[in-house]
Write a protein that holds these residues in place. Structure first.
Motif, PDB file in Angstrom:
ATOM      1  N   GLN A   1      13.579   8.732  -4.110  1.00  0.00           N
ATOM      2  CA  GLN A   1      15.040   8.803  -4.194  1.00  0.00           C
ATOM      3  C   GLN A   1      15.666   8.230  -2.928  1.00  0.00           C
ATOM      4  N   HIS A   2      15.052   8.503  -1.795  1.00  0.00           N
ATOM      5  CA  HIS A   2      15.525   7.930  -0.524  1.00  0.00           C
ATOM      6  C   HIS A   2      15.479   6.405  -0.577  1.00  0.00           C
ATOM      7  N   LEU A   3      14.446   5.876  -1.194  1.00  0.00           N
ATOM      8  CA  LEU A   3      14.314   4.425  -1.309  1.00  0.00           C
ATOM      9  C   LEU A   3      15.467   3.845  -2.130  1.00  0.00           C
ATOM     10  N   VAL A   4      15.795   4.499  -3.221  1.00  0.00           N
ATOM     11  CA  VAL A   4      16.920   4.049  -4.053  1.00  0.00           C
ATOM     12  C   VAL A   4      18.238   4.166  -3.283  1.00  0.00           C
ATOM     13  N   ASP A   5      18.421   5.297  -2.616  1.00  0.00           N
ATOM     14  CA  ASP A   5      19.677   5.532  -1.893  1.00  0.00           C
ATOM     15  C   ASP A   5      19.876   4.562  -0.734  1.00  0.00           C
ATOM     16  N   ALA A   6      18.784   4.032  -0.202  1.00  0.00           N
ATOM     17  CA  ALA A   6      18.880   3.131   0.951  1.00  0.00           C
ATOM     18  C   ALA A   6      19.408   1.754   0.579  1.00  0.00           C
ATOM     19  N   ILE A   7      19.343   1.405  -0.696  1.00  0.00           N
ATOM     20  CA  ILE A   7      19.779   0.074  -1.133  1.00  0.00           C
ATOM     21  C   ILE A   7      21.267  -0.119  -0.841  1.00  0.00           C
ATOM     22  N   GLY A   8      21.588  -1.255  -0.275  1.00  0.00           N
ATOM     23  CA  GLY A   8      22.980  -1.537   0.056  1.00  0.00           C
ATOM     24  C   GLY A   8      23.165  -3.005   0.356  1.00  0.00           C
ATOM     25  N   PRO A   9      24.337  -3.369   0.879  1.00  0.00           N
ATOM     26  CA  PRO A   9      24.629  -4.782   1.137  1.00  0.00           C
ATOM     27  C   PRO A   9      23.628  -5.457   2.060  1.00  0.00           C
ATOM     28  N   ARG A  10      23.030  -4.701   2.983  1.00  0.00           N
ATOM     29  CA  ARG A  10      22.099  -5.309   3.933  1.00  0.00           C
ATOM     30  C   ARG A  10      20.653  -4.860   3.701  1.00  0.00           C
ATOM     31  N   LEU A  11      20.399  -4.195   2.600  1.00  0.00           N
ATOM     32  CA  LEU A  11      19.041  -3.729   2.328  1.00  0.00           C
ATOM     33  C   LEU A  11      18.756  -3.839   0.834  1.00  0.00           C
ATOM     34  N   SER A  12      17.800  -4.680   0.490  1.00  0.00           N
ATOM     35  CA  SER A  12      17.413  -4.831  -0.910  1.00  0.00           C
ATOM     36  C   SER A  12      15.969  -4.398  -1.089  1.00  0.00           C
ATOM     37  N   VAL A  13      15.679  -3.836  -2.254  1.00  0.00           N
ATOM     38  CA  VAL A  13      14.332  -3.399  -2.617  1.00  0.00           C
ATOM     39  C   VAL A  13      13.982  -4.050  -3.951  1.00  0.00           C
ATOM     40  N   GLN A  14      12.855  -4.746  -3.980  1.00  0.00           N
ATOM     41  CA  GLN A  14      12.416  -5.414  -5.201  1.00  0.00           C
ATOM     42  C   GLN A  14      10.985  -4.991  -5.523  1.00  0.00           C
ATOM     43  N   VAL A  15      10.787  -4.536  -6.759  1.00  0.00           N
ATOM     44  CA  VAL A  15       9.494  -4.032  -7.197  1.00  0.00           C
ATOM     45  C   VAL A  15       8.827  -5.047  -8.115  1.00  0.00           C
ATOM     46  N   ILE A  16       7.537  -5.282  -7.877  1.00  0.00           N
ATOM     47  CA  ILE A  16       6.742  -6.145  -8.756  1.00  0.00           C
ATOM     48  C   ILE A  16       6.119  -5.264  -9.837  1.00  0.00           C
ATOM     49  N   PRO A  17       6.461  -5.448 -11.104  1.00  0.00           N
ATOM     50  CA  PRO A  17       5.918  -4.582 -12.160  1.00  0.00           C
ATOM     51  C   PRO A  17       4.401  -4.661 -12.248  1.00  0.00           C
ATOM     52  N   ASN A  18       3.796  -3.557 -12.629  1.00  0.00           N
ATOM     53  CA  ASN A  18       2.352  -3.531 -12.812  1.00  0.00           C
ATOM     54  C   ASN A  18       1.920  -4.609 -13.802  1.00  0.00           C
ATOM     55  N   GLY A  19       0.834  -5.269 -13.473  1.00  0.00           N
ATOM     56  CA  GLY A  19       0.275  -6.270 -14.376  1.00  0.00           C
ATOM     57  C   GLY A  19       0.775  -7.676 -14.148  1.00  0.00           C
ATOM     58  N   VAL A  20       1.803  -7.837 -13.339  1.00  0.00           N
ATOM     59  CA  VAL A  20       2.342  -9.169 -13.075  1.00  0.00           C
ATOM     60  C   VAL A  20       1.536  -9.806 -11.940  1.00  0.00           C
TER      61      VAL A  20
ATOM     62  N   THR B   1       0.798  -1.225   0.000  1.00  0.00           N
ATOM     63  CA  THR B   1       0.000   0.000   0.000  1.00  0.00           C
ATOM     64  C   THR B   1       0.831   1.275   0.000  1.00  0.00           C
ATOM     65  N   VAL B   2       1.805   1.356   0.913  1.00  0.00           N
ATOM     66  CA  VAL B   2       2.657   2.542   1.021  1.00  0.00           C
ATOM     67  C   VAL B   2       4.103   2.086   1.200  1.00  0.00           C
ATOM     68  N   ILE B   3       5.026   3.036   1.163  1.00  0.00           N
ATOM     69  CA  ILE B   3       6.422   2.717   1.464  1.00  0.00           C
ATOM     70  C   ILE B   3       6.509   2.210   2.902  1.00  0.00           C
ATOM     71  N   TYR B   4       7.286   1.177   3.091  1.00  0.00           N
ATOM     72  CA  TYR B   4       7.441   0.565   4.415  1.00  0.00           C
ATOM     73  C   TYR B   4       7.933   1.596   5.431  1.00  0.00           C
ATOM     74  N   GLY B   5       7.384   1.543   6.642  1.00  0.00           N
ATOM     75  CA  GLY B   5       7.638   2.566   7.646  1.00  0.00           C
ATOM     76  C   GLY B   5       9.098   2.793   7.979  1.00  0.00           C
ATOM     77  N   LEU B   6       9.913   1.751   8.007  1.00  0.00           N
ATOM     78  CA  LEU B   6      11.332   1.927   8.332  1.00  0.00           C
ATOM     79  C   LEU B   6      12.085   2.675   7.247  1.00  0.00           C
ATOM     80  N   LEU B   7      11.458   2.865   6.089  1.00  0.00           N
ATOM     81  CA  LEU B   7      12.119   3.552   4.976  1.00  0.00           C
ATOM     82  C   LEU B   7      11.416   4.850   4.592  1.00  0.00           C
ATOM     83  N   GLN B   8      10.485   5.300   5.426  1.00  0.00           N
ATOM     84  CA  GLN B   8       9.761   6.535   5.124  1.00  0.00           C
ATOM     85  C   GLN B   8      10.561   7.764   5.552  1.00  0.00           C
ATOM     86  N   ARG B   9      10.542   8.807   4.704  1.00  0.00           N
ATOM     87  CA  ARG B   9      11.086  10.098   5.093  1.00  0.00           C
ATOM     88  C   ARG B   9      10.069  10.839   5.959  1.00  0.00           C
ATOM     89  N   GLU B  10      10.535  11.881   6.624  1.00  0.00           N
ATOM     90  CA  GLU B  10       9.677  12.591   7.567  1.00  0.00           C
ATOM     91  C   GLU B  10       8.419  13.142   6.910  1.00  0.00           C
TER      92      GLU B  10
END
Length: 300
Positions: free
Chosen positions: A198-217, A131-140
Motif C-alpha cells: 500500500q505504501h508503494l501505491v501511495d508513493a506514486i506521484g508526479p515525480r515518482l512512477s512505479v511500473q510492474v512487469i506482469p508475470n510471464g512476460v 528481488t525486493v522492494i527498492y530500498g528508498l521505498l521500503q517501510r520500516e
C-alpha cells in the motif's frame, strides 16, 4: 540482494524558509549523533553562518547539514573535515568524529558508501529491482525484516529515504520498475506486506512512477538490479549488482548498455496506473488473509 540490501550514507531534507522554525533542541548526552550534531551547530553559530551559507562553501547540501545537526543521520569524516576548514574549528569536529564514531561505517559495506551522495545530487533515478522492494521505498518493518532486525542498518536506510520528500532542492525524479513476483515474495508476513505494498501505491506521484512487469512476460532484466542516476550537469552514474557487491560505473559504454537494458525492460512493464491497480489487486488476493501454512504452524 539488490544494492539497497545495505546502505551507506544517509540524508534528510527539510526546506530552509525565510522564517525558519526554531532549531530542534538537542541533548548531547542522549547519543553520539546528538553530541556531534550539537557541536556542528555550535561552531556554525559561532561564525554566524546559516545552514545555507555553510552549504555554499562545502560539497554537502543544506538538507544534509540540517539532518546532521538534528542528529537524524550519520556523516563521513570528510564532512567534519570540510566543516573544520570553513568554520575554523582547528580540527575540533574531525577529532570529535574520530572519538565518537571511529571506524564505524553504519553497518554498510564499503562499496556502497559513495552511492547515497550520488542519490542526493541526482535529478533522475531510474531503478530496476528484481528481488525486493527498492530500498528508498521500503517501510520500516519490511526493511527490518530484510536486515534481520539490524537497528542501525534499518535506521540508516529509512533516513536516506528523505531524499524523496525534500523540497529544496527538489526531490529527484524516480522511475521504478519491478517484476510482479516481487509483490508475492513474503517479507515479514501478511501484515508487513499489506502495509508495504500500500505504501508503494501511495508513493506514486508526479515525480515518482512505479511500473510492474506482469508475470510471464519475457524481459532482459535477469542479470541483476541496477540504478541509473542523472546529475544536474548531465553526468550519468550507475550502481549495478553483482553476486558479491555493487559496482559504481560511469564509463560511456557501461552507461549506454544499462540505459538500453532499462528501456527494453520498460517496454514490457505496465503503465503506472495499471501497475497501481495490479499492486492493489495483489494486496487483496495474496495479503488480506493469513496463509493456511502459517495458521497451521500455530495450531496445537
Amino acid at each position: 540482494m539488490a544494492p539497497d540490501h545495505w546502505s551507506s550514507l544517509v540524508m534528510a531534507g527539510h526546506r530552509e524558509t525565510a522564517m525558519p522554525q526554531p532549531p530542534k533542541r538537542l541533548t548531547p548526552s542522549n547519543s553520539p549523533l546528538d553530541l556531534f550534531g550539537s557541536e556542528v551547530r555550535r561552531y556554525r553559530a559561532l561564525v554566524d553562518h546559516s545552514i545555507k551559507q555553510l552549504a555554499d562553501k562545502i560539497p554537502y547540501s543544506a538538507s544534509f547539514i540540517g539532518a546532521v545537526e538534528r542528529a537524524e543521520c550519520h556523516c563521513e569524516r570528510n564532512f567534519a573535515e570540510h566543516c573544520d576548514a570553513v568554520l575554523d574549528t582547528k580540527q575540533a569536529l574531525s577529532h570529535l568524529h574520530d572519538g565518537l564514531f571511529g571506524d564505524k561505517k553504519d553497518g554498510f559495506p564499503e562499496w556502497f558508501r559513495k552511492w547515497p551522495a550520488v542519490e542526493e545530487q541526482a535529478g533522475t533515478l531510474k531503478v530496476y529491482e528484481p528481488t525486493v522492494i527498492y530500498g528508498l521505498l521500503q517501510r520500516e518493518e519490511y526493511a527490518s525484516s530484510l536486515l534481520f532486525g539490524d537497528r542501525e542498518a534499518t535506521d540508516a536506510r529509512l533516513a536516506r529515504q528523505s531524499v524523496l520528500t525534500r523540497t529544496d532542492p527538489v526531490a529527484p525524479r524516480l522511475i521504478y520498475v519491478l517484476p510482479e513476483l516481487v509483490l508475492w515474495y513474503d517479507v515479514g508476513g501478511p501484515d508487513v506486506m499489506r502495509a508495504q505494498l500500500q505504501h508503494l501505491v501511495d508513493a506514486i506521484g508526479p515525480r515518482l512512477s512505479v511500473q510492474v512487469i506482469p508475470n510471464g512476460v519475457p524481459h532482459p532484466g535477469n542479470e541483476g538490479a541496477f540504478v541509473l542516476a542523472t546529475l544536474p550537469d548531465g553526468k550519468e552514474i550507475a550502481l549495478a549488482e553483482t553476486a558479491a557487491r555493487g559496482i559504481m560505473m560511469d564509463t560511456r559504454e557501461d552507461i549506454s548498455r544499462l540505459k538500453d537494458r532499462f528501456d527494453a525492460i520498460c517496454t514490457q512493464a505496465l503503465p503506472t496506473s495499471m501497475s497501481a491497480d495490479l499492486i492493489t489487486r495483489t494486496i487483496g488476493e495474496k495479503w488480506n488473509h493469513e496463509p493456511r501454512t502459517r495458521l497451521a504452524q500455530v495450531e496445537p
